[in-house]
Design a protein around this motif. Structure first.
Motif, PDB file in Angstrom:
ATOM      1  N   LYS A  83       2.844  -3.703  -2.078  1.00  0.00           N
ATOM      2  CA  LYS A  83       1.792  -2.716  -1.846  1.00  0.00           C
ATOM      3  C   LYS A  83       0.568  -2.987  -2.722  1.00  0.00           C
ATOM      4  O   LYS A  83      -0.581  -2.903  -2.243  1.00  0.00           O
ATOM      5  CB  LYS A  83       2.325  -1.308  -2.098  1.00  0.00           C
ATOM      6  N   GLU A  84       0.778  -3.315  -3.973  1.00  0.00           N
ATOM      7  CA  GLU A  84      -0.334  -3.558  -4.876  1.00  0.00           C
ATOM      8  C   GLU A  84      -1.162  -4.767  -4.428  1.00  0.00           C
ATOM      9  O   GLU A  84      -2.393  -4.762  -4.546  1.00  0.00           O
ATOM     10  CB  GLU A  84       0.174  -3.756  -6.304  1.00  0.00           C
ATOM     11  N   LYS A  87      -3.398  -3.793  -1.554  1.00  0.00           N
ATOM     12  CA  LYS A  87      -4.559  -3.011  -1.992  1.00  0.00           C
ATOM     13  C   LYS A  87      -5.757  -3.921  -2.239  1.00  0.00           C
ATOM     14  O   LYS A  87      -6.895  -3.590  -1.887  1.00  0.00           O
ATOM     15  CB  LYS A  87      -4.228  -2.225  -3.260  1.00  0.00           C
ATOM     16  N   SER A 157      -2.015   1.912   0.392  1.00  0.00           N
ATOM     17  CA  SER A 157      -2.750   0.673   0.119  1.00  0.00           C
ATOM     18  C   SER A 157      -4.209   0.768   0.523  1.00  0.00           C
ATOM     19  O   SER A 157      -5.015  -0.095   0.162  1.00  0.00           O
ATOM     20  CB  SER A 157      -2.105  -0.507   0.859  1.00  0.00           C
TER      21      SER A 157
END
Length: 346
Positions: A83-84, A87, A157
């Protein structure tokens, strides 16, 4: 009088796009450590299409669990580390003037590297694929929750819209096709139920103003598969379940026999999108060799679809949209071309 073209802005619920060009989700098979995490390749790949003027940049099929990937080198969205990284991709797309989308899916019986792939029934795609294990009823409900998690993570995200992959013979398509679903439980009695429940779960995780896209195969191209009338019924069921836009592709649920060959001419899948749009009066996305600028513009101008998904054209040229406008001259180049590149468009 309506006079839309490839560069007409459009608003779909709360999503405002500067043009009708969508980058079709295309697998890159470029994960480094088989961990599903986006790499620098993915970052450069998607951001360059935003720089190139694409209105909606859609990230390739991203899977809800490790064994749901087509290969071990495909993307996933089942943990925070993934997820990071997404982003950063979303931020890069936004910084360069485009909106970001992601396609969430599961390869089902077409998961090539899964030791034992899963599906609605223990029926292989063909003799070259592994025989899948039929999901138990409880596992089907657990799978719906995996989709829910991935959708929630996509929202967190920062993606502007989400597409659920229900086409090309992957898991949702396997459930809504009588060729691969021979279950006796509720998911066999109503073939679209699995997809409907995923859509309902997705809607519960998404902001009300965020549109949900669902990709389906409008026809299966096989003798014992459904045709466009079946595709219309599937689109209707998913729209009523909470989808806002139907992305209309075709095929993928069985080897295509010689008599079923659809052809590979430009725009060969557009009629399926048009028929669904006409039958249901809902927004649709057209796909299928729409690399030609004039053809893509005509699809929008003739109201056959609301967006066009460009695949191979954007693989060859990340600046496809800039070149399209250079030929069509629909908007001032100063509105679409980055100022650093203006000298190349004089």
């Amino acid at each position: 009088m309506k006079d839309d073209n490839l560069f007409s802005p459009i608003k779909l619920k709360g999503l405002e796009l500067k043009n009708r060009i969508m980058m079709s989700p295309m697998c890159q098979y470029s994960v480094n450590k088989k961990d599903g995490i986006p790499t620098d390749w993915h970052y450069q790949h998607y951001i360059s299409r935003a720089v190139g003027g694409t209105g909606l940049v859609m990230v390739e099929m991203t899977n809800v669990e490790p064994d749901g990937r087509i290969t071990d080198f495909c993307l996933g969205l089942w943990n925070d580390e993934q997820k990071e990284k997404f982003k950063k991709i979303v931020e890069g797309i936004h910084t360069n003037g485009a909106k970001a989308a992601i396609q969430i899916g599961h390869a089902g019986r077409k998961a090539e590297n899964a030791e034992t792939p899963v599906g609605p029934s223990a029926i292989p795609f063909d003799e070259t694929f592994k025989t899948p294990r039929a999901l138990e009823n409880e596992e089907v409900y657990n799978m719906i929750e995996k989709y829910r998690y991935s959708v929630r993570a996509a929202v967190e995200s920062g993606f502007d819209t989400i597409e659920i992959h229900g086409a090309h013979g992957y898991l949702i398509h396997e459930f809504h096709s009588a060729r691969s679903n021979q279950r006796k439980d509720e998911f066999g009695q109503k073939l679209t139920l699995f997809g409907e429940k995923i859509i309902e779960a997705a809607r519960e995780e998404m902001p009300e103003e965020m549109p949900l896209i669902v990709r389906i195969s409008g026809t299966e191209f096989v003798a014992d598969g459904y045709g466009i009338d079946g595709g219309i019924e599937i689109a209707k069921a998913y729209y009523e379940a909470g989808a806002d836009i139907i992305d209309v592709s075709a095929g993928g649920e069985g080897p295509i026999p010689p008599f079923g060959k659809p052809g590979t001419h430009a725009g060969y899948q557009v009629p399926y999108a048009r028929k669904i749009k006409e039958a249901l009066n809902i927004p649709v996305i057209a796909v299928g060799r729409l690399d030609d600028f004039v053809l893509s513009n005509a699809v929008i101008g003739n109201d056959e679809a609301d967006l066009v998904a460009v695949g191979r054209g954007l693989l060859r040229n990340p600046y496809w949209a800039l070149e399209a406008n250079q030929q069509l001259r629909k908007v001032d180049k100063n509105e679409i071309v980055p100022h650093q590149y203006l000298a190349g468009f004089r």
